[in-house]
Write a protein that holds these residues in place. Structure first.
Motif, PDB file in Angstrom:
ATOM      1  N   LEU A  18      21.149  -5.271  -1.626  1.00  0.00           N
ATOM      2  CA  LEU A  18      22.509  -5.250  -0.686  1.00  0.00           C
ATOM      3  C   LEU A  18      22.000  -5.776   0.668  1.00  0.00           C
ATOM      4  O   LEU A  18      23.001  -6.430   1.413  1.00  0.00           O
ATOM      5  N   TRP A  19      20.933  -5.794   1.220  1.00  0.00           N
ATOM      6  CA  TRP A  19      20.476  -6.386   2.566  1.00  0.00           C
ATOM      7  C   TRP A  19      19.921  -7.837   2.434  1.00  0.00           C
ATOM      8  O   TRP A  19      19.527  -8.155   3.508  1.00  0.00           O
ATOM      9  N   LYS A  20      19.732  -8.182   1.508  1.00  0.00           N
ATOM     10  CA  LYS A  20      18.982  -9.674   1.404  1.00  0.00           C
ATOM     11  C   LYS A  20      19.526 -10.417   0.204  1.00  0.00           C
ATOM     12  O   LYS A  20      19.354 -10.025  -0.919  1.00  0.00           O
ATOM     13  N   HIS A  21      20.103 -11.509   0.323  1.00  0.00           N
ATOM     14  CA  HIS A  21      20.829 -12.298  -0.499  1.00  0.00           C
ATOM     15  C   HIS A  21      19.964 -12.620  -1.594  1.00  0.00           C
ATOM     16  O   HIS A  21      18.431 -13.060  -1.221  1.00  0.00           O
ATOM     17  N   ASN A  22      20.171 -12.637  -2.857  1.00  0.00           N
ATOM     18  CA  ASN A  22      19.471 -12.853  -3.998  1.00  0.00           C
ATOM     19  C   ASN A  22      20.113 -14.169  -4.812  1.00  0.00           C
ATOM     20  O   ASN A  22      21.094 -13.831  -5.358  1.00  0.00           O
ATOM     21  N   PRO A  23      19.618 -15.336  -4.624  1.00  0.00           N
ATOM     22  CA  PRO A  23      20.091 -16.098  -5.446  1.00  0.00           C
ATOM     23  C   PRO A  23      20.185 -16.119  -6.863  1.00  0.00           C
ATOM     24  O   PRO A  23      21.076 -16.854  -7.413  1.00  0.00           O
ATOM     25  N   ASN A  24      19.341 -15.307  -7.608  1.00  0.00           N
ATOM     26  CA  ASN A  24      19.301 -14.991  -8.898  1.00  0.00           C
ATOM     27  C   ASN A  24      20.655 -14.175  -9.258  1.00  0.00           C
ATOM     28  O   ASN A  24      20.769 -13.621 -10.708  1.00  0.00           O
ATOM     29  N   GLY A  25      21.099 -13.453  -8.297  1.00  0.00           N
ATOM     30  CA  GLY A  25      22.397 -12.537  -8.434  1.00  0.00           C
ATOM     31  C   GLY A  25      21.948 -10.989  -7.842  1.00  0.00           C
ATOM     32  O   GLY A  25      20.857 -10.663  -7.668  1.00  0.00           O
ATOM     33  N   LEU A  26      22.918 -10.363  -7.410  1.00  0.00           N
ATOM     34  CA  LEU A  26      22.776  -9.068  -6.848  1.00  0.00           C
ATOM     35  C   LEU A  26      22.006  -7.926  -7.725  1.00  0.00           C
ATOM     36  O   LEU A  26      21.288  -7.409  -6.952  1.00  0.00           O
ATOM     37  N   PHE A  27      22.080  -8.036  -8.835  1.00  0.00           N
ATOM     38  CA  PHE A  27      21.526  -7.108  -9.725  1.00  0.00           C
ATOM     39  C   PHE A  27      20.149  -7.724 -10.481  1.00  0.00           C
ATOM     40  O   PHE A  27      19.300  -6.894 -11.378  1.00  0.00           O
ATOM     41  N   ASP A  28      19.729  -8.929 -10.145  1.00  0.00           N
ATOM     42  CA  ASP A  28      18.421  -9.310 -10.913  1.00  0.00           C
ATOM     43  C   ASP A  28      17.217  -8.638 -10.369  1.00  0.00           C
ATOM     44  O   ASP A  28      17.053  -8.271  -9.082  1.00  0.00           O
ATOM     45  N   ARG A  29      16.332  -8.488 -11.138  1.00  0.00           N
ATOM     46  CA  ARG A  29      15.086  -7.684 -10.702  1.00  0.00           C
ATOM     47  C   ARG A  29      14.107  -8.400  -9.864  1.00  0.00           C
ATOM     48  O   ARG A  29      13.628  -7.680  -8.892  1.00  0.00           O
ATOM     49  N   TRP A  30      14.327  -9.606  -9.811  1.00  0.00           N
ATOM     50  CA  TRP A  30      13.483 -10.374  -9.021  1.00  0.00           C
ATOM     51  C   TRP A  30      14.074 -11.227  -8.011  1.00  0.00           C
ATOM     52  O   TRP A  30      15.040 -11.827  -8.328  1.00  0.00           O
ATOM     53  N   ASN A  31      13.607 -11.054  -6.655  1.00  0.00           N
ATOM     54  CA  ASN A  31      14.330 -11.780  -5.568  1.00  0.00           C
ATOM     55  C   ASN A  31      13.228 -12.771  -5.094  1.00  0.00           C
ATOM     56  O   ASN A  31      12.551 -12.327  -4.328  1.00  0.00           O
ATOM     57  N   PRO A  32      13.538 -14.095  -5.300  1.00  0.00           N
ATOM     58  CA  PRO A  32      12.319 -14.902  -5.044  1.00  0.00           C
ATOM     59  C   PRO A  32      12.553 -15.269  -3.200  1.00  0.00           C
ATOM     60  O   PRO A  32      11.535 -15.718  -2.828  1.00  0.00           O
ATOM     61  N   THR A  33      13.557 -14.827  -2.594  1.00  0.00           N
ATOM     62  CA  THR A  33      13.550 -15.052  -1.311  1.00  0.00           C
ATOM     63  C   THR A  33      12.744 -13.725  -0.425  1.00  0.00           C
ATOM     64  O   THR A  33      12.578 -13.796   0.610  1.00  0.00           O
ATOM     65  N   VAL A  34      12.568 -12.725  -1.039  1.00  0.00           N
ATOM     66  CA  VAL A  34      11.759 -11.515  -0.415  1.00  0.00           C
ATOM     67  C   VAL A  34      10.227 -12.056  -0.242  1.00  0.00           C
ATOM     68  O   VAL A  34       9.805 -12.463  -1.075  1.00  0.00           O
ATOM     69  N   LYS A  35       9.824 -11.773   1.072  1.00  0.00           N
ATOM     70  CA  LYS A  35       8.620 -12.147   1.381  1.00  0.00           C
ATOM     71  C   LYS A  35       7.503 -11.053   1.940  1.00  0.00           C
ATOM     72  O   LYS A  35       8.134 -10.104   2.603  1.00  0.00           O
ATOM     73  N   CYS A  36       6.434 -10.678   1.036  1.00  0.00           N
ATOM     74  CA  CYS A  36       5.348  -9.810   1.516  1.00  0.00           C
ATOM     75  C   CYS A  36       4.213 -10.259   0.948  1.00  0.00           C
ATOM     76  O   CYS A  36       4.151 -11.089   0.058  1.00  0.00           O
ATOM     77  N   PRO A  37       3.033  -9.990   1.959  1.00  0.00           N
ATOM     78  CA  PRO A  37       1.748 -10.383   1.182  1.00  0.00           C
ATOM     79  C   PRO A  37       1.313  -9.664   0.072  1.00  0.00           C
ATOM     80  O   PRO A  37       1.579  -8.537  -0.087  1.00  0.00           O
ATOM     81  N   VAL A  38       0.690 -10.407  -0.964  1.00  0.00           N
ATOM     82  CA  VAL A  38       0.262  -9.716  -2.123  1.00  0.00           C
ATOM     83  C   VAL A  38      -1.292 -10.384  -2.172  1.00  0.00           C
ATOM     84  O   VAL A  38      -1.530 -11.427  -2.265  1.00  0.00           O
ATOM     85  N   ARG A  39      -2.168  -9.531  -2.312  1.00  0.00           N
ATOM     86  CA  ARG A  39      -3.646  -9.629  -2.332  1.00  0.00           C
ATOM     87  C   ARG A  39      -3.914  -9.551  -4.064  1.00  0.00           C
ATOM     88  O   ARG A  39      -3.449  -9.015  -4.616  1.00  0.00           O
TER      89      ARG A  39
END
Length: 117
Positions: free
Chosen positions: A84-105
């Motif tokens: 709802l608060w970050k556009h997802n180019p794969n769709g509003l309901f897609d499980r994965w949002n490639p635009t989300v940024k967070c560090p993964v160790r």
């Protein structure tokens, strides 16, 4: 997927006003920013190969799953993400949002408040 903050007491909710998880990403000045929500419904028969109890919400939108839990105590479940608060180019309901940024160790487990993409 970002940082998940789970409220296990509302697992099973399909109430649009009560998602079981809030999804955040790192924002400016070290503050996290809300990007989406997730509903989590435990799978009644706890079998990954059956989906006859798949829930739906929002006029028939089916949940994804069943899928294994993301952390040790999390059950096999169905889930539905809404960005709802970050556009997802794969769709509003897609499980994965490639635009989300967070560090993964490396080797980091998905846990409450931890990164998950």
């Amino acid at each position: 997927m970002g940082y998940h903050y789970f409220d296990e007491s509302i697992y099973g909710s399909v109430d649009p006003a009560q998602p079981a998880s809030l999804l955040y990403e790192d924002g400016k000045h070290g503050k996290r920013k809300l990007v989406g929500v997730e509903w989590i419904v435990p799978d009644a028969d706890r079998k990954l190969k059956t989906s006859d109890d798949r829930p739906s919400v929002f006029g028939g939108r089916k949940f994804d799953g069943p899928i294994p839990g993301h952390y040790t105590a999390m059950p096999i479940h169905y889930d539905l993400h809404v960005w709802l608060w970050k556009h997802n180019p794969n769709g509003l309901f897609d499980r994965w949002n490639p635009t989300v940024k967070c560090p993964v160790r490396p080797g980091q487990a998905a846990q409450t408040g931890h990164a998950m993409r």
